[in-house]
Design a protein around this motif. Structure first.
Motif, PDB file in Angstrom:
ATOM      1  N   GLU A 201       0.802  -1.213   0.000  1.00 22.19           N
ATOM      2  CA  GLU A 201       0.000   0.000   0.000  1.00 22.19           C
ATOM      3  C   GLU A 201       0.845   1.278   0.000  1.00 22.19           C
ATOM      4  O   GLU A 201       1.875   1.350   0.673  1.00 22.19           O
TER       5      GLU A 201
ATOM      6  N   HIS B 186       2.031   4.752   1.080  1.00 19.40           N
ATOM      7  CA  HIS B 186       2.065   5.461   2.365  1.00 19.40           C
ATOM      8  C   HIS B 186       2.800   6.802   2.235  1.00 19.40           C
ATOM      9  O   HIS B 186       3.332   7.309   3.227  1.00 19.40           O
TER      10      HIS B 186
ATOM     11  N   THR C 145       5.001  -1.313   4.558  1.00 20.32           N
ATOM     12  CA  THR C 145       4.905  -0.788   5.932  1.00 20.32           C
ATOM     13  C   THR C 145       3.978  -1.628   6.821  1.00 20.32           C
ATOM     14  O   THR C 145       4.352  -2.027   7.929  1.00 20.32           O
ATOM     15  N   ASP C 146       2.770  -1.911   6.334  1.00 16.82           N
ATOM     16  CA  ASP C 146       1.810  -2.636   7.184  1.00 16.82           C
ATOM     17  C   ASP C 146       2.238  -4.087   7.394  1.00 16.82           C
ATOM     18  O   ASP C 146       1.974  -4.675   8.451  1.00 16.82           O
TER      19      ASP C 146
ATOM     20  N   HIS D 160      -2.563   7.200   8.816  1.00 15.88           N
ATOM     21  CA  HIS D 160      -2.006   6.341   7.768  1.00 15.88           C
ATOM     22  C   HIS D 160      -0.773   7.069   7.233  1.00 15.88           C
ATOM     23  O   HIS D 160      -0.896   8.141   6.624  1.00 15.88           O
TER      24      HIS D 160
ATOM     25  N   GLU E 176       3.561   5.015  12.198  1.00 17.51           N
ATOM     26  CA  GLU E 176       4.033   4.077  11.171  1.00 17.51           C
ATOM     27  C   GLU E 176       5.486   4.389  10.783  1.00 17.51           C
ATOM     28  O   GLU E 176       6.282   3.480  10.526  1.00 17.51           O
TER      29      GLU E 176
END
Ligand SMILES: [Zn+2]
Length: 260
Positions: free
Chosen positions: A36, A38, A46-47, A164, A169
Protein backbone atom coordinates in the motif's frame (compact mmCIF):
# COMPACT_ATOMS: atom_id res chain seq x y z
CA UNK A 1 20.52 3.35 17.74
CA UNK A 2 17.93 0.97 19.12
CA UNK A 3 18.84 -2.72 18.83
CA UNK A 4 16.40 -4.68 16.73
CA UNK A 5 15.18 -7.85 18.42
CA UNK A 6 15.60 -11.03 16.39
CA UNK A 7 12.85 -13.65 16.19
CA UNK A 8 14.01 -15.56 13.10
CA UNK A 9 13.93 -18.81 15.07
CA UNK A 10 10.12 -18.49 15.29
CA UNK A 11 9.47 -18.03 11.54
CA UNK A 12 8.10 -21.19 9.90
CA UNK A 13 9.44 -20.20 6.47
CA UNK A 14 13.04 -20.27 7.77
CA UNK A 15 12.82 -23.63 9.57
CA UNK A 16 13.09 -27.25 8.48
CA UNK A 17 10.75 -29.98 9.81
CA UNK A 18 13.47 -31.00 12.28
CA UNK A 19 13.44 -27.64 14.05
CA UNK A 20 9.67 -27.54 13.95
CA UNK A 21 9.47 -31.01 15.52
CA UNK A 22 11.98 -30.12 18.20
CA UNK A 23 10.30 -26.79 18.97
CA UNK A 24 7.12 -28.38 20.32
CA UNK A 25 4.95 -25.70 18.72
CA UNK A 26 1.18 -25.90 19.23
CA UNK A 27 0.08 -22.41 18.13
CA UNK A 28 0.29 -20.48 14.85
CA UNK A 29 0.40 -16.71 14.40
CA UNK A 30 -0.61 -15.31 11.00
CA UNK A 31 0.54 -11.77 10.11
CA UNK A 32 -1.75 -10.03 7.60
CA UNK A 33 -0.24 -6.93 6.05
CA UNK A 34 -0.85 -4.91 2.90
CA UNK A 35 0.96 -3.60 -0.17
CA UNK A 36 0.00 0.00 0.00
CA UNK A 37 0.96 3.59 -0.77
CA UNK A 38 2.06 5.46 2.37
CA UNK A 39 3.67 8.58 0.82
CA UNK A 40 7.27 9.01 -0.37
CA UNK A 41 8.71 8.52 3.11
CA UNK A 42 7.51 4.93 3.70
CA UNK A 43 7.76 1.64 1.78
CA UNK A 44 4.84 -0.32 0.36
CA UNK A 45 5.48 -3.08 2.91
CA UNK A 46 4.90 -0.79 5.93
CA UNK A 47 1.81 -2.64 7.18
CA UNK A 48 3.38 -6.04 6.53
CA UNK A 49 6.46 -5.04 8.55
CA UNK A 50 4.21 -4.14 11.46
CA UNK A 51 2.09 -7.29 11.18
CA UNK A 52 5.25 -9.44 11.24
CA UNK A 53 6.89 -7.50 14.08
CA UNK A 54 3.80 -7.81 16.26
CA UNK A 55 3.31 -11.48 15.36
CA UNK A 56 6.91 -12.29 16.31
CA UNK A 57 6.50 -10.67 19.70
CA UNK A 58 3.16 -12.34 20.36
CA UNK A 59 4.67 -15.71 19.41
CA UNK A 60 7.56 -15.10 21.82
CA UNK A 61 5.09 -14.17 24.58
CA UNK A 62 3.06 -17.34 24.00
CA UNK A 63 6.25 -19.41 24.04
CA UNK A 64 5.05 -22.33 21.91
CA UNK A 65 3.95 -20.41 18.80
CA UNK A 66 5.32 -20.26 15.27
CA UNK A 67 4.90 -17.25 12.97
CA UNK A 68 3.49 -18.20 9.57
CA UNK A 69 4.66 -16.46 6.37
CA UNK A 70 2.81 -13.13 6.13
CA UNK A 71 -0.06 -12.35 3.81
CA UNK A 72 1.37 -9.34 1.98
CA UNK A 73 -1.89 -8.37 0.22
CA UNK A 74 -4.65 -6.78 2.27
CA UNK A 75 -8.12 -5.41 1.74
CA UNK A 76 -7.06 -2.01 0.41
CA UNK A 77 -9.88 -1.11 -1.99
CA UNK A 78 -10.35 2.19 -0.15
CA UNK A 79 -6.75 3.15 -1.02
CA UNK A 80 -6.69 1.80 -4.59
CA UNK A 81 -6.57 5.30 -6.08
CA UNK A 82 -2.91 5.69 -5.13
CA UNK A 83 -0.23 4.24 -7.45
CA UNK A 84 0.74 0.58 -7.02
CA UNK A 85 -1.56 -0.05 -4.08
CA UNK A 86 -2.60 -3.68 -4.37
CA UNK A 87 -5.83 -5.06 -2.94
CA UNK A 88 -7.67 -8.30 -2.57
CA UNK A 89 -11.46 -8.34 -2.22
CA UNK A 90 -12.85 -8.80 1.32
CA UNK A 91 -14.09 -12.30 0.45
CA UNK A 92 -10.64 -13.23 -0.90
CA UNK A 93 -9.00 -12.32 2.40
CA UNK A 94 -11.69 -14.23 4.31
CA UNK A 95 -11.00 -17.26 2.10
CA UNK A 96 -7.22 -17.04 2.62
CA UNK A 97 -7.62 -17.07 6.41
CA UNK A 98 -10.07 -20.00 6.24
CA UNK A 99 -7.69 -21.94 3.97
CA UNK A 100 -4.69 -21.29 6.24
CA UNK A 101 -6.68 -22.36 9.31
CA UNK A 102 -7.91 -25.54 7.60
CA UNK A 103 -4.31 -26.34 6.57
CA UNK A 104 -3.31 -26.00 10.23
CA UNK A 105 -6.19 -28.25 11.26
CA UNK A 106 -4.89 -30.91 8.88
CA UNK A 107 -1.72 -30.92 11.02
CA UNK A 108 -3.58 -30.95 14.32
CA UNK A 109 -2.94 -27.27 15.10
CA UNK A 110 -6.08 -25.77 16.65
CA UNK A 111 -4.63 -22.55 18.07
CA UNK A 112 -4.50 -19.62 15.64
CA UNK A 113 -3.88 -15.94 16.30
CA UNK A 114 -4.35 -13.57 13.35
CA UNK A 115 -2.56 -10.22 13.42
CA UNK A 116 -3.59 -7.63 10.84
CA UNK A 117 -1.84 -4.25 10.85
CA UNK A 118 -4.07 -2.45 8.38
CA UNK A 119 -7.57 -1.08 8.93
CA UNK A 120 -9.18 -2.84 5.95
CA UNK A 121 -8.24 -6.31 7.20
CA UNK A 122 -10.02 -6.99 10.52
CA UNK A 123 -13.53 -7.16 9.00
CA UNK A 124 -12.79 -9.97 6.51
CA UNK A 125 -10.69 -11.80 9.15
CA UNK A 126 -13.55 -11.62 11.64
CA UNK A 127 -15.84 -13.18 9.02
CA UNK A 128 -13.33 -16.00 8.61
CA UNK A 129 -13.04 -16.49 12.38
CA UNK A 130 -16.81 -16.80 12.80
CA UNK A 131 -17.07 -19.16 9.83
CA UNK A 132 -14.25 -21.36 11.20
CA UNK A 133 -15.89 -21.57 14.58
CA UNK A 134 -19.20 -22.54 13.04
CA UNK A 135 -17.62 -25.15 10.74
CA UNK A 136 -15.02 -26.70 13.03
CA UNK A 137 -15.56 -25.29 16.53
CA UNK A 138 -12.19 -23.62 16.11
CA UNK A 139 -11.41 -20.61 18.31
CA UNK A 140 -9.52 -17.99 16.29
CA UNK A 141 -7.97 -15.09 18.18
CA UNK A 142 -7.64 -11.71 16.45
CA UNK A 143 -5.46 -8.77 17.46
CA UNK A 144 -6.21 -5.48 15.73
CA UNK A 145 -6.12 -1.74 16.39
CA UNK A 146 -2.45 -1.42 17.30
CA UNK A 147 -2.43 2.36 17.01
CA UNK A 148 -5.32 2.89 19.45
CA UNK A 149 -3.88 0.42 21.95
CA UNK A 150 -0.38 1.88 21.63
CA UNK A 151 -1.82 5.36 22.12
CA UNK A 152 -3.52 4.28 25.34
CA UNK A 153 -0.58 2.31 26.72
CA UNK A 154 2.03 4.98 25.99
CA UNK A 155 -0.04 8.06 26.90
CA UNK A 156 2.25 10.55 28.63
CA UNK A 157 5.40 9.02 27.12
CA UNK A 158 4.68 9.29 23.40
CA UNK A 159 1.86 10.85 21.40
CA UNK A 160 0.98 7.81 19.25
CA UNK A 161 -1.05 8.93 16.25
CA UNK A 162 -3.82 7.05 14.43
CA UNK A 163 -2.71 8.20 10.99
CA UNK A 164 -2.01 6.34 7.77
CA UNK A 165 1.66 7.15 7.06
CA UNK A 166 2.08 9.39 10.11
CA UNK A 167 4.52 9.35 13.01
CA UNK A 168 3.61 5.95 14.47
CA UNK A 169 4.03 4.08 11.17
CA UNK A 170 7.23 6.05 10.51
CA UNK A 171 8.47 4.92 13.93
CA UNK A 172 7.69 1.27 13.23
CA UNK A 173 9.63 1.33 9.95
CA UNK A 174 12.55 3.25 11.51
CA UNK A 175 12.79 0.52 14.12
CA UNK A 176 12.03 -2.65 12.13
CA UNK A 177 13.62 -1.79 8.76
CA UNK A 178 15.66 1.44 8.95
CA UNK A 179 17.08 0.84 5.48
CA UNK A 180 13.55 1.23 4.05
CA UNK A 181 12.69 4.44 5.93
CA UNK A 182 12.99 7.77 4.08
CA UNK A 183 12.20 10.16 6.90
CA UNK A 184 14.19 12.96 5.23
CA UNK A 185 11.41 13.12 2.60
CA UNK A 186 8.61 13.35 5.16
CA UNK A 187 6.32 16.34 4.71
CA UNK A 188 3.92 16.64 7.63
CA UNK A 189 0.19 16.82 6.91
CA UNK A 190 -1.39 17.25 10.36
CA UNK A 191 -4.73 15.53 10.71
CA UNK A 192 -6.94 17.78 12.79
CA UNK A 193 -9.98 15.53 13.25
CA UNK A 194 -9.72 11.82 14.00
CA UNK A 195 -11.42 9.15 16.06
CA UNK A 196 -15.00 9.93 15.02
CA UNK A 197 -17.86 8.22 16.88
CA UNK A 198 -19.26 6.65 13.69
CA UNK A 199 -17.27 4.85 10.97
CA UNK A 200 -17.91 5.92 7.37
CA UNK A 201 -16.85 3.68 4.47
CA UNK A 202 -15.72 5.28 1.22
CA UNK A 203 -12.53 6.13 -0.68
CA UNK A 204 -9.86 7.18 1.80
CA UNK A 205 -8.70 9.74 -0.78
CA UNK A 206 -11.83 11.79 0.05
CA UNK A 207 -10.55 12.16 3.62
CA UNK A 208 -6.79 12.27 3.10
CA UNK A 209 -6.10 13.81 -0.32
CA UNK A 210 -2.30 13.37 -0.12
CA UNK A 211 -2.41 9.62 0.44
CA UNK A 212 -1.20 9.89 4.01
CA UNK A 213 -1.60 12.16 7.02
CA UNK A 214 0.06 12.97 10.31
CA UNK A 215 3.52 14.12 11.26
CA UNK A 216 6.00 11.49 10.09
CA UNK A 217 8.88 13.89 10.85
CA UNK A 218 8.21 13.22 14.54
CA UNK A 219 8.62 9.44 14.31
CA UNK A 220 11.64 7.69 15.87
CA UNK A 221 13.06 4.20 16.21
CA UNK A 222 12.75 4.57 19.98
CA UNK A 223 9.01 5.20 19.64
CA UNK A 224 8.68 2.18 17.34
CA UNK A 225 10.44 -0.03 19.85
CA UNK A 226 8.30 1.32 22.71
CA UNK A 227 5.06 0.65 20.77
CA UNK A 228 6.04 -2.96 20.08
CA UNK A 229 7.19 -3.65 23.63
CA UNK A 230 4.11 -2.09 25.25
CA UNK A 231 1.64 -3.94 23.02
CA UNK A 232 3.51 -7.25 23.36
CA UNK A 233 3.45 -7.01 27.15
CA UNK A 234 -0.24 -6.08 27.29
CA UNK A 235 -1.46 -8.68 24.78
CA UNK A 236 1.04 -11.29 25.98
CA UNK A 237 -0.56 -11.50 29.41
CA UNK A 238 -3.95 -12.16 27.84
CA UNK A 239 -2.61 -14.64 25.27
CA UNK A 240 -0.93 -16.73 27.97
CA UNK A 241 -4.20 -16.79 29.89
CA UNK A 242 -6.03 -17.84 26.71
CA UNK A 243 -3.49 -20.64 26.22
CA UNK A 244 -3.83 -21.74 29.85
CA UNK A 245 -7.57 -22.04 29.27
CA UNK A 246 -7.20 -24.34 26.28
CA UNK A 247 -7.38 -21.53 23.69
CA UNK A 248 -11.16 -21.28 24.01
CA UNK A 249 -13.30 -18.49 25.36
CA UNK A 250 -15.15 -19.14 28.58
CA UNK A 251 -16.08 -17.91 32.02
CA UNK A 252 -12.40 -17.12 32.70
CA UNK A 253 -13.03 -14.05 30.53
CA UNK A 254 -16.03 -12.81 32.52
CA UNK A 255 -15.61 -14.29 35.98
CA UNK A 256 -19.26 -15.38 35.81
CA UNK A 257 -19.74 -18.91 37.11
CA UNK A 258 -21.84 -21.39 35.12
CA UNK A 259 -25.21 -22.33 36.58
CA UNK A 260 -25.76 -25.66 34.82
ZN1 LIG B 1 -0.19 1.56 7.01
Amino acid sequence: MTDRKDFKHLQLERLTPKEVREGGFDTAVLPVGATEYHGDHLPYCTDTLMAVALSERFAAEIGTALVLPPVAYGMSLHLIKWPWTMSVRPETLTAIVIDVAESLLAHGITRLLVVPAHDGNPGPIESAARELNDRHGLTVALFSGWQSLGRRLLAGRYDIDLDHGGSSEMSIVLYTAPDLARQQRAVDVPNQQMDHPVRVFGPFSNVVPHGYSGQPSKGSAEEGSAILDAIAAEAGTFLRELAANGWVNGSWMSGIARED
